[in-house]
Structure formats: structure tokens, C-alpha cells
Scaffold this active site. Structure first.
Site, PDB file in Angstrom:
ATOM      1  N   LYS A 267       0.836  -1.202   0.000  1.00 40.03           N
ATOM      2  CA  LYS A 267       0.000   0.000   0.000  1.00 40.03           C
ATOM      3  C   LYS A 267       0.871   1.253   0.000  1.00 40.03           C
ATOM      4  O   LYS A 267       1.936   1.267   0.601  1.00 40.03           O
ATOM      5  CB  LYS A 267      -0.883   0.062   1.252  1.00 40.03           C
ATOM      6  CG  LYS A 267      -1.926  -1.017   1.373  1.00 40.03           C
ATOM      7  CD  LYS A 267      -2.726  -0.814   2.654  1.00 40.03           C
ATOM      8  CE  LYS A 267      -3.746  -1.910   2.882  1.00 40.03           C
ATOM      9  NZ  LYS A 267      -4.457  -1.713   4.149  1.00 40.03           N
TER      10      LYS A 267
ATOM     11  N   SER B 183     -11.206   1.427   6.209  1.00 38.18           N
ATOM     12  CA  SER B 183     -10.257   2.460   5.799  1.00 38.18           C
ATOM     13  C   SER B 183     -10.246   2.618   4.284  1.00 38.18           C
ATOM     14  O   SER B 183     -10.128   3.737   3.770  1.00 38.18           O
ATOM     15  CB  SER B 183      -8.845   2.121   6.296  1.00 38.18           C
ATOM     16  OG  SER B 183      -8.779   2.223   7.691  1.00 38.18           O
TER      17      SER B 183
END
Length: 155
Positions: A42, A129
Site C-alpha cells: 500500500k 479504511s
């Protein structure tokens, strides 16, 4: 022996679901470390220094909660901090499958490290998220999902 737990994650962003898990678990441990990890798959949307400062301010009145960042294996960071527990939140059965696989791998790497799962409060189970990040990226209002305002993103 002091019961130290890590609550690891990228927390990009830290959600009301994460806050719920911290608040409900703080009485279970002598010390709870919110461990902001670097996920190699990420890219962070929110700056690490900004997030750390926000979390430190959010929990400034809770002496058992601290905030630290780390890179590398969570099991290694647990060893460095003296943590014997990993705290993880579960929103649904898909989370369980994913988190269970990670917990089993962590047990192989560090047999004395126990993973403790708490289910998210039902009203927060839909909060993720990833979804919040997308809403925020496109200028949507995420204030109902996060415990502090998120900074504007560069256009």
C-alpha cells in the site's frame, strides 16, 4: 508480568471502528501500543507524522495507550516492545479468514505471541479504511467515519 499489546495496522486513515477497538480493549492490557506499520503493498495517503500526532493527541489522556511506527515484521516489533499480544478487530467473516491466516503465520514466527480478536461494534462494522480513503480522495465528507478531520489531499 506486564500485559503489553500491539494494535498493528496502517491506519490510513484511523477510523471510528479502530477507535472503538482501542477504547474497548484498553482495560484488558497494562499497555496498548497503536503500532503504525508500513504495508509494502500500500502507498500511504495520509502522512505518517501527521497521523502519529493526531493519534497522540486523541489518546493524550489515556496513559496506557501509546503510538509508535515501525517497519518490517509485526512479530519482530512485538519482540522489540515486549508485547505478548496482538490486538485485531473483526468486522465480518471475511476479516476473520484474513486475520486468522495472519495469526497462524505469526504463531509460527513467534510462538509466545497471542492474537486477541475483538468484534467491531455493529454500528461500525461497515466502516473500512479503504472505503473512507476513496470517499476522501474524491472530496466526500468522511467526518462521520473518523475521530478527527482529515487533511485536504493535493489535487
Amino acid at each position: 508480568m506486564k500485559k503489553i499489546a500491539l494494535f498493528p495496522g496502517s491506519f490510513d486513515p484511523f477510523t471510528n471502528g479502530h477507535l472503538d477497538i482501542v477504547r474497548r480493549s484498553v482495560g484488558l492490557f497494562d499497555e496498548l501500543i497503536i503500532a503504525i506499520g508500513t504495508n509494502s503493498s500500500k502507498q500511504r495517503q495520509l502522512p505518517l507524522a501527521w497521523l502519529t500526532a493526531q493519534l497522540e493527541a486523541l489518546f493524550r489522556d489515556e496513559p496506557r495507550v501509546s503510538v509508535r511506527s515501525y517497519q518490517g515484521l509485526t512479530t519482530e516489533f512485538a519482540r522489540q516492545t515486549g508485547a505478548s499480544y496482538l490486538l485485531r478487530g473483526l468486522r465480518n467473516t471475511l476479516d476473520f479468514e484474513y486475520e486468522n491466516a495472519i495469526a497462524q503465520a505469526n504463531r509460527q514466527l513467534s510462538p509466545g505471541l497471542e492474537t486477541v480478536f475483538l468484534t467491531t461494534s455493529p454500528t461500525l462494522a461497515a466502516v473500512s479504511s479503504t472505503i473512507i480513503r476513496e470517499i476522501h480522495r474524491f472530496g466526500g465528507d468522511v467526518s462521520q467515519f473518523v475521530p478527527f478531520p482529515l487533511p485536504a489531499l493535493p489535487t
